[in-house]
Design an enzyme around this catalytic site. Structure first.
Site, PDB file in Angstrom:
ATOM      1  N   SER A 266      46.216  43.710  54.050  1.00  0.00           N
ATOM      2  CA  SER A 266      45.371  45.007  53.789  1.00  0.00           C
ATOM      3  C   SER A 266      46.083  46.179  54.418  1.00  0.00           C
ATOM      4  O   SER A 266      46.993  45.995  55.535  1.00  0.00           O
ATOM      5  CB  SER A 266      44.149  44.848  54.305  1.00  0.00           C
ATOM      6  OG  SER A 266      43.401  46.105  54.438  1.00  0.00           O
TER       7      SER A 266
ATOM      8  N   ASP B 283      36.283  25.237  50.619  1.00  0.00           N
ATOM      9  CA  ASP B 283      35.947  26.382  51.526  1.00  0.00           C
ATOM     10  C   ASP B 283      37.041  26.420  52.627  1.00  0.00           C
ATOM     11  O   ASP B 283      36.955  25.487  53.539  1.00  0.00           O
ATOM     12  CB  ASP B 283      34.497  26.401  52.128  1.00  0.00           C
ATOM     13  CG  ASP B 283      34.202  27.573  52.939  1.00  0.00           C
ATOM     14  OD1 ASP B 283      35.264  28.378  53.247  1.00  0.00           O
ATOM     15  OD2 ASP B 283      32.979  27.730  53.300  1.00  0.00           O
TER      16      ASP B 283
ATOM     17  N   GLY C  29      41.996  31.856  46.874  1.00  0.00           N
ATOM     18  CA  GLY C  29      41.045  32.923  46.541  1.00  0.00           C
ATOM     19  C   GLY C  29      41.319  32.954  45.081  1.00  0.00           C
ATOM     20  O   GLY C  29      41.341  34.372  44.865  1.00  0.00           O
TER      21      GLY C  29
ATOM     22  N   LYS D  96      44.343  41.148  59.656  1.00  0.00           N
ATOM     23  CA  LYS D  96      45.492  41.595  58.759  1.00  0.00           C
ATOM     24  C   LYS D  96      46.630  42.032  59.533  1.00  0.00           C
ATOM     25  O   LYS D  96      47.680  41.871  58.931  1.00  0.00           O
ATOM     26  CB  LYS D  96      44.924  42.559  57.834  1.00  0.00           C
ATOM     27  CG  LYS D  96      43.596  41.981  57.170  1.00  0.00           C
ATOM     28  CD  LYS D  96      44.028  40.707  56.266  1.00  0.00           C
ATOM     29  CE  LYS D  96      42.975  40.425  55.366  1.00  0.00           C
ATOM     30  NZ  LYS D  96      43.416  39.012  54.477  1.00  0.00           N
TER      31      LYS D  96
ATOM     32  N   TYR E 270      38.469  42.226  61.296  1.00  0.00           N
ATOM     33  CA  TYR E 270      39.288  42.102  59.982  1.00  0.00           C
ATOM     34  C   TYR E 270      40.535  42.937  60.280  1.00  0.00           C
ATOM     35  O   TYR E 270      41.570  42.280  59.662  1.00  0.00           O
ATOM     36  CB  TYR E 270      38.166  42.745  59.065  1.00  0.00           C
ATOM     37  CG  TYR E 270      39.004  42.890  57.698  1.00  0.00           C
ATOM     38  CD1 TYR E 270      39.077  41.700  56.747  1.00  0.00           C
ATOM     39  CD2 TYR E 270      39.412  44.263  57.233  1.00  0.00           C
ATOM     40  CE1 TYR E 270      39.786  42.031  55.684  1.00  0.00           C
ATOM     41  CE2 TYR E 270      40.293  44.164  56.029  1.00  0.00           C
ATOM     42  CZ  TYR E 270      40.380  43.176  55.178  1.00  0.00           C
ATOM     43  OH  TYR E 270      41.022  43.380  54.078  1.00  0.00           O
TER      44      TYR E 270
ATOM     45  N   GLY F 245      38.977  38.661  41.392  1.00  0.00           N
ATOM     46  CA  GLY F 245      39.499  39.651  42.256  1.00  0.00           C
ATOM     47  C   GLY F 245      41.183  39.586  42.263  1.00  0.00           C
ATOM     48  O   GLY F 245      41.771  39.276  40.980  1.00  0.00           O
ATOM     49  N   ILE F 246      41.830  39.825  43.123  1.00  0.00           N
ATOM     50  CA  ILE F 246      43.305  39.865  43.223  1.00  0.00           C
ATOM     51  C   ILE F 246      44.053  38.464  42.922  1.00  0.00           C
ATOM     52  O   ILE F 246      44.793  38.236  42.288  1.00  0.00           O
ATOM     53  CB  ILE F 246      43.854  40.487  44.417  1.00  0.00           C
ATOM     54  CG1 ILE F 246      43.416  41.851  44.598  1.00  0.00           C
ATOM     55  CG2 ILE F 246      45.326  40.235  44.476  1.00  0.00           C
ATOM     56  CD1 ILE F 246      43.961  42.521  46.198  1.00  0.00           C
ATOM     57  N   GLY F 247      43.408  37.604  43.571  1.00  0.00           N
ATOM     58  CA  GLY F 247      43.925  36.058  43.099  1.00  0.00           C
ATOM     59  C   GLY F 247      43.751  35.565  41.743  1.00  0.00           C
ATOM     60  O   GLY F 247      44.651  35.131  41.243  1.00  0.00           O
TER      61      GLY F 247
END
Length: 258
Positions: free
Chosen positions: A139, A60, A9, A156, A152, A13-15
């Site tokens: 998360s 993917d 990822g 997590k 989701y 973003g974070i990655g």
């Protein structure tokens, strides 16, 4: 000897922020994500700015067998691996029976299966180093059941539990395992999850991905088992452990009401 970090990822973003921060620290990078254009641009920018190697693989990870392809790609490079960042993941918003089953299973393949498989495949390489690290990105949703984000939050919670368990199993090895649990982050998560109706609420609490990455890496190198970003998020996680589950679920349902 160069230090390499593999980040899933990694294109945004974070990655992406973690990749940039590790490049600043002198790590060479193995970047994995779906977007070839974004990975090409990031790889070129990192190599030019920080003078470290930045290779990438466009794939993917939600597709069965993709984690094995990543592992085979890494093996073929024949480089030492010091850090694995399992960051790829997404959420779907809505009632469980109102969302398509195929879409939900695709999410679970990415959020859970890819993390487990890639960790298993790459652990031998990580264990061969004098010191290495795994950072699994979960998360704050991991700390409670969240109606309308049922699978989701469950995925997590799995990542958090999985991280703590293998952390203990690996305590006598060179591998330190940490789990990063950010709250709302400005990453496009809300849009992909189909949560446009409450985007204005999320924006009030969003933390910039670079800040999340800074906190995450600091906790990783300090070998913290769990890393929760921000005081408010830490208080919410504390509350979910000490208040009744029914109350926490009612509050969560109100926040994420469809």
């Amino acid at each position: 000897m160069e230090n390499y970090a593999l980040i899933t990822g990694a294109s945004k973003g974070i990655g992406k922020s973690i990749a940039l921060l590790l490049a600043q620290k002198g790590y060479s990078l193995l970047l994995v994500a779906r977007s070839q254009t974004e990975l090409q641009q990031l790889s070129a920018a990192i190599q030019q700015e920080y003078k470290v190697e930045a290779r990438y693989l466009t794939i993917d990870l939600s597709v069965p067998g993709a984690a094995k392809q990543v592992a085979d790609w890494y093996t073929g490079l024949a480089v030492p691996l010091s850090i694995l960042v399992n960051n790829a993941g997404y959420g779907l918003w809505g009632h469980f029976d109102g969302l398509g089953l195929a879409d939900q299973m695709n999410m679970l393949n990415l959020n859970i299966n890819a993390v487990v498989e890639l960790t298993h495949y790459l652990l031998p390489a990580l264990k061969s180093q004098q010191q290495s690290y795994i950072l699994n990105v979960a998360s704050t949703a991991a700390y409670q059941a969240v109606p309308t984000l049922a699978l989701y939050s469950a995925s997590k919670a799995f990542i958090l539990s999985f991280s703590r368990a293998i952390r203990y199993e690996l305590k006598d090895t060179p591998v330190s395992v940490s789990c990063l649990c950010p709250g709302p982050t400005d990453t496009g998560f809300v849009a992909r999850a189909g949560m446009d109706a409450i985007a204005h609420i999320a924006e009030k609490f969003n933390m910039p991905p670079l800040k999340v990455a800074e906190i995450g890496l600091k906790g990783l190198f300090n070998k913290k088992p769990e890393i929760i970003t921000g005081f408010l998020n830490r208080m919410m996680a504390f509350g979910s452990r000490h208040f009744s589950k029914a109350l926490v679920e009612k509050v969560s349902a109100g926040l994420y009401k469809v």
